[in-house]
Design a protein around this motif. Sequence first.
Motif, PDB file in Angstrom:
ATOM      1  N   SER A 128       0.817  -1.219   0.000  1.00 13.62           N
ATOM      2  CA  SER A 128       0.000   0.000   0.000  1.00 13.62           C
ATOM      3  C   SER A 128       0.849   1.267   0.000  1.00 13.62           C
ATOM      4  CB  SER A 128      -0.934   0.005   1.220  1.00 13.62           C
ATOM      5  OG  SER A 128      -0.185   0.040   2.424  1.00 13.62           O
ATOM      6  N   ARG A 129       2.176   1.116  -0.022  1.00 14.03           N
ATOM      7  CA  ARG A 129       3.063   2.286   0.046  1.00 14.03           C
ATOM      8  C   ARG A 129       3.827   2.454  -1.257  1.00 14.03           C
ATOM      9  NH1 ARG A 129       6.275   1.532   5.623  1.00 14.03           N
ATOM     10  NH2 ARG A 129       7.250   3.480   4.911  1.00 14.03           N
ATOM     11  N   PRO A 130       4.135   3.683  -1.631  1.00 10.44           N
ATOM     12  CA  PRO A 130       4.819   3.929  -2.910  1.00 10.44           C
ATOM     13  C   PRO A 130       6.296   3.548  -2.866  1.00 10.44           C
ATOM     14  CG  PRO A 130       3.684   5.900  -2.085  1.00 10.44           C
ATOM     15  CD  PRO A 130       3.746   4.930  -0.969  1.00 10.44           C
ATOM     16  N   VAL A 131       6.879   3.527  -4.068  1.00 14.04           N
ATOM     17  CA  VAL A 131       8.315   3.438  -4.274  1.00 14.04           C
ATOM     18  C   VAL A 131       8.740   4.740  -4.942  1.00 14.04           C
ATOM     19  CG1 VAL A 131      10.168   2.278  -5.556  1.00 14.04           C
ATOM     20  CG2 VAL A 131       8.361   0.934  -4.451  1.00 14.04           C
ATOM     21  N   ALA A 132       9.859   5.303  -4.521  1.00 17.81           N
ATOM     22  CA  ALA A 132      10.392   6.504  -5.157  1.00 17.81           C
ATOM     23  C   ALA A 132      11.673   6.158  -5.909  1.00 17.81           C
ATOM     24  CB  ALA A 132      10.670   7.590  -4.131  1.00 17.81           C
ATOM     25  N   VAL A 133      11.751   6.613  -7.159  1.00 10.69           N
ATOM     26  CA  VAL A 133      12.965   6.465  -7.958  1.00 10.69           C
ATOM     27  C   VAL A 133      13.532   7.860  -8.159  1.00 10.69           C
ATOM     28  CG1 VAL A 133      13.958   5.695 -10.136  1.00 10.69           C
ATOM     29  CG2 VAL A 133      12.086   4.399  -9.091  1.00 10.69           C
ATOM     30  N   ILE A 134      14.760   8.061  -7.717  1.00 11.93           N
ATOM     31  CA  ILE A 134      15.394   9.382  -7.767  1.00 11.93           C
ATOM     32  C   ILE A 134      16.316   9.416  -8.981  1.00 11.93           C
ATOM     33  CG2 ILE A 134      16.699  11.097  -6.493  1.00 11.93           C
ATOM     34  CD1 ILE A 134      14.039  10.157  -5.172  1.00 11.93           C
ATOM     35  N   GLY A 135      15.852  10.062 -10.039  1.00 12.33           N
ATOM     36  CA  GLY A 135      16.565  10.091 -11.313  1.00 12.33           C
ATOM     37  C   GLY A 135      15.762   9.352 -12.364  1.00 12.33           C
ATOM     38  N   GLY A 136      15.389  10.064 -13.427  1.00 10.03           N
ATOM     39  CA  GLY A 136      14.503   9.480 -14.436  1.00 10.03           C
ATOM     40  C   GLY A 136      15.180   9.158 -15.750  1.00 10.03           C
ATOM     41  N   GLY A 137      16.494   8.963 -15.723  1.00  7.85           N
ATOM     42  CA  GLY A 137      17.237   8.682 -16.947  1.00  7.85           C
ATOM     43  C   GLY A 137      17.049   7.265 -17.438  1.00  7.85           C
ATOM     44  N   THR A 138      18.001   6.790 -18.225  1.00  7.79           N
ATOM     45  CA  THR A 138      17.874   5.491 -18.894  1.00  7.79           C
ATOM     46  C   THR A 138      17.547   4.368 -17.924  1.00  7.79           C
ATOM     47  OG1 THR A 138      19.426   6.185 -20.609  1.00  7.79           O
ATOM     48  CG2 THR A 138      19.064   3.829 -20.362  1.00  7.79           C
ATOM     49  N   LEU A 139      18.278   4.258 -16.834  1.00 11.06           N
ATOM     50  CA  LEU A 139      18.019   3.186 -15.880  1.00 11.06           C
ATOM     51  C   LEU A 139      16.895   3.537 -14.917  1.00 11.06           C
ATOM     52  CD1 LEU A 139      21.465   1.577 -14.998  1.00 11.06           C
ATOM     53  CD2 LEU A 139      19.392   0.413 -15.742  1.00 11.06           C
ATOM     54  N   GLY A 140      16.808   4.791 -14.508  1.00 11.47           N
ATOM     55  CA  GLY A 140      15.775   5.174 -13.568  1.00 11.47           C
ATOM     56  C   GLY A 140      14.380   4.842 -14.066  1.00 11.47           C
ATOM     57  N   ARG A 141      14.116   5.143 -15.324  1.00 11.28           N
ATOM     58  CA  ARG A 141      12.778   4.871 -15.857  1.00 11.28           C
ATOM     59  C   ARG A 141      12.516   3.376 -15.990  1.00 11.28           C
ATOM     60  NH1 ARG A 141      13.552   8.325 -21.255  1.00 11.28           N
ATOM     61  NH2 ARG A 141      14.274   9.704 -19.581  1.00 11.28           N
TER      62      ARG A 141
END
Length: 286
Positions: A11-24
């Motif tokens: 029920s809790r989110p995940v945060a990805v810090i950086g939206g580049g090639t690997l982040g996305r």
Amino acid sequence: MARSVPEDLNSRPVAVIGGGTLGRRIALMFASQGGLVRVYDLSADVRTAAVEYVEKKLPDLVAARPGASAGRVEAVGDLPAALEDVWLVVEAVPERLDLKRSLFPDLDRLAPADAIIASNSSSYPTRMFTDDVAGKDRVLNMHFYMPPAQNAVDLMSSGHTDPAIMELLKAKLPGYGVFPFEARRESTGFIFNRVWAAVKREALAVVAEGVTTPAEFDEMFTINTGAKAGVFRMMDQVGLDVVLDIENHYAAENPHLPEGPRAVLHEYVDAGHLGLKTGRGFYDYE
């Protein structure tokens, strides 16, 4: 006192810090179990592109994997908002030690007290940028390759990571279609990447010495291994600037490594030919 591992993960989110090639790509995998993933990046264009990538790829990924379900992905430009109520933070910013050293104390300060904080760094162990982090026992390396095609994940302790966190991730990550392997002691390059770096280095060396060309080596490599792409084409996909940064890190630890491979990479990087992302590297994509 043992750290409290996060609860109510579904029920809790995940945060990805950086939206580049690997982040996305990391965001894509965590969006495949019906939950919410927030992508934080300083660039609005990168955030938007990351969300568009996930939304485009997610239906096919879910359809191909039994038990998967489409979640949601959001672009967030405010770090405290990105970290609100998350159970996991995955840092996927560029491989710059100064950047990670400035970021991780903020992640530690702003993330919920029980959240896990992981670095996707491919070359720096987390102990190198957590001097000012209070919660070192919740920090670790969690290095992804190129999901959804390459779905192994390296887990490596910071030297302080609570073993319960390692066990939680080993149990939880396969549900997102990624498969963890623990480096049982600190290792530059972790497990597979350490061996892969040696393969890349020797491939660059035979080109540096004039023994072969990138295209001819790749053709031979694919014939002999059955791989879909050769070593030089795969380096183009990662980005030759990233490959050079990684090789420089290995060379800093081992000054006896040959200079020829780095000289080849410098020739392309200095000319702005970084691979697929610039339209030209060892191959011309234009």
